[in-house]
Scaffold this active site. Structure first.
Site, PDB file in Angstrom:
ATOM      1  N   HIS A  48       0.849   6.803   4.287  1.00  0.00           N
ATOM      2  CA  HIS A  48      -0.013   7.141   3.158  1.00  0.00           C
ATOM      3  C   HIS A  48       0.705   7.558   1.877  1.00  0.00           C
ATOM      4  CE1 HIS A  48      -4.016   6.962   4.963  1.00  0.00           C
ATOM      5  NE2 HIS A  48      -3.533   7.537   6.057  1.00  0.00           N
ATOM      6  N   GLU A  77      -6.686   2.675   4.974  1.00  0.00           N
ATOM      7  CA  GLU A  77      -6.048   2.604   6.294  1.00  0.00           C
ATOM      8  C   GLU A  77      -5.630   1.191   6.687  1.00  0.00           C
ATOM      9  OE1 GLU A  77      -4.873   4.767   8.219  1.00  0.00           O
ATOM     10  OE2 GLU A  77      -5.894   6.662   7.775  1.00  0.00           O
ATOM     11  N   HIS A 124       2.735   8.921  10.660  1.00  0.00           N
ATOM     12  CA  HIS A 124       1.680   8.078  10.098  1.00  0.00           C
ATOM     13  C   HIS A 124       1.306   8.545   8.700  1.00  0.00           C
ATOM     14  CE1 HIS A 124      -2.169   5.996   9.576  1.00  0.00           C
ATOM     15  NE2 HIS A 124      -2.645   7.174   9.201  1.00  0.00           N
ATOM     16  N   SER A 181       2.264   1.841   9.246  1.00  0.00           N
ATOM     17  CA  SER A 181       2.931   2.741  10.193  1.00  0.00           C
ATOM     18  C   SER A 181       2.909   2.207  11.618  1.00  0.00           C
ATOM     19  CB  SER A 181       2.275   4.133  10.154  1.00  0.00           C
ATOM     20  OG  SER A 181       0.902   4.045  10.512  1.00  0.00           O
TER      21      SER A 181
END
Length: 282
Positions: A141, A182, A136, A201
């Site tokens: 990110h 996010e 993730h 993700s």
């Protein structure tokens, strides 16, 4: 003082990760030798599945930056990524054992250091893991940290987080992180696309967030976003949409102190509250 584990949300389960390895700032060395062949295979399969879903769903900037992560068939070494990342935007990634408290988290971001959990989910958690793992954090990110404007936004968020902590406003600011970094969406020339790491993700939420008629999608507006609760265990019921990373950066240039003061005591929006519905006071 030794680093202490952080409990995720309302969970009573002890967080995963060996915090005994952590320094006072919660960073640690990436224990690359500890990864098993199964760990590397899990990363490879996750990368392969998720990258195949990106066309038509992920932002152009993300797709363009993804190759900068480097190797796809194993877990990358952080120092390999940092060689490229620092040259691109003066950012670095640092290993952490898991979730970390607000102040160390904000401090790292403010200093252009992104904390990446260094453990990976088990094969049984292939489709869903409760806490963010290395896949993730790296896949979701890190690619956009190669984008100069977005990278500057993340640093600005960290600087604002330190100030918000002193003002007792972290909950309001955390919603901005949730709905941008996010779970943010962006409207590009080719249509609606995802740029948030939690979406990028996730094999399920990526098509859902962009294509499903179920969730509502609102233009990003700071006060509305800071008043909106969110879900941690289901797909989002509300997404906020930007037109560019420049817009996102400019929106966060102002001093948030007056906003925090204005919002204190105001009712919150439920995660699925309709755009035109003003919540009633409890």
């Amino acid at each position: 003082m030794a680093a202490e584990p952080v409990v995720y949300g309302a969970s009573e389960r002890p967080p995963r990760g060996d915090y005994r390895r952590a320094n006072a700032d919660y960073t640690c060395a990436q224990d690359f030798a500890a990864y098993t062949a199964q760990d590397h295979d899990t990363y490879r399969r996750l990368y392969e599945r998720q990258s195949a879903l990106l066309p038509g769903l992920a932002s152009e900037a993300f797709i363009a930056a993804l190759p900068a992560l480097g190797v796809k068939d194993r877990i990358p070494r952080f120092e390999e990524i940092n060689e490229r990342l620092y040259k691109a935007t003066r950012w670095e990634i640092v290993a952490v054992p898991g979730l970390i408290p607000e102040v160390p988290f904000f401090t790292l971001l403010a200093n252009r250091k992104f904390p990446v959990t260094d453990w990976i989910r088990t094969p049984e958690e292939f489709d869903y893991v409760v806490e963010p793992d290395i896949f993730h954090d790296l896949f979701g990110h890190v690619p956009l940290l190669f984008n100069p404007v977005f990278a500057d936004y993340v640093q600005r968020y960290g600087q604002g987080g330190l100030k918000a902590h002193g003002l007792g406003a972290c909950e309001m600011l955390s919603r901005l992180y949730w709905y941008t970094i996010e779970f943010g969406l962006i409207r590009e020339r080719s249509g609606l696309r995802a740029y948030g790491a939690g979406i990028l993700s996730s094999s399920g939420e990526l098509p859902y967030s962009v294509q499903s008629p179920e969730p509502q999608r609102l233009p990003l507006q700071l006060e509305r976003t800071m008043r909106t609760r969110y879900k941690i265990d289901t797909y989002q019921q509300t997404y906020f949409v930007i037109d560019s990373f420049e817009q996102l950066f400019d929106l966060t240039a102002a001093d948030f102190t007056p906003i925090y003061e204005r919002l204190r005591g105001q009712p919150e929006f439920a995660a699925n509250a309709a755009e035109a519905t003003e919540p009633a006071m409890a």
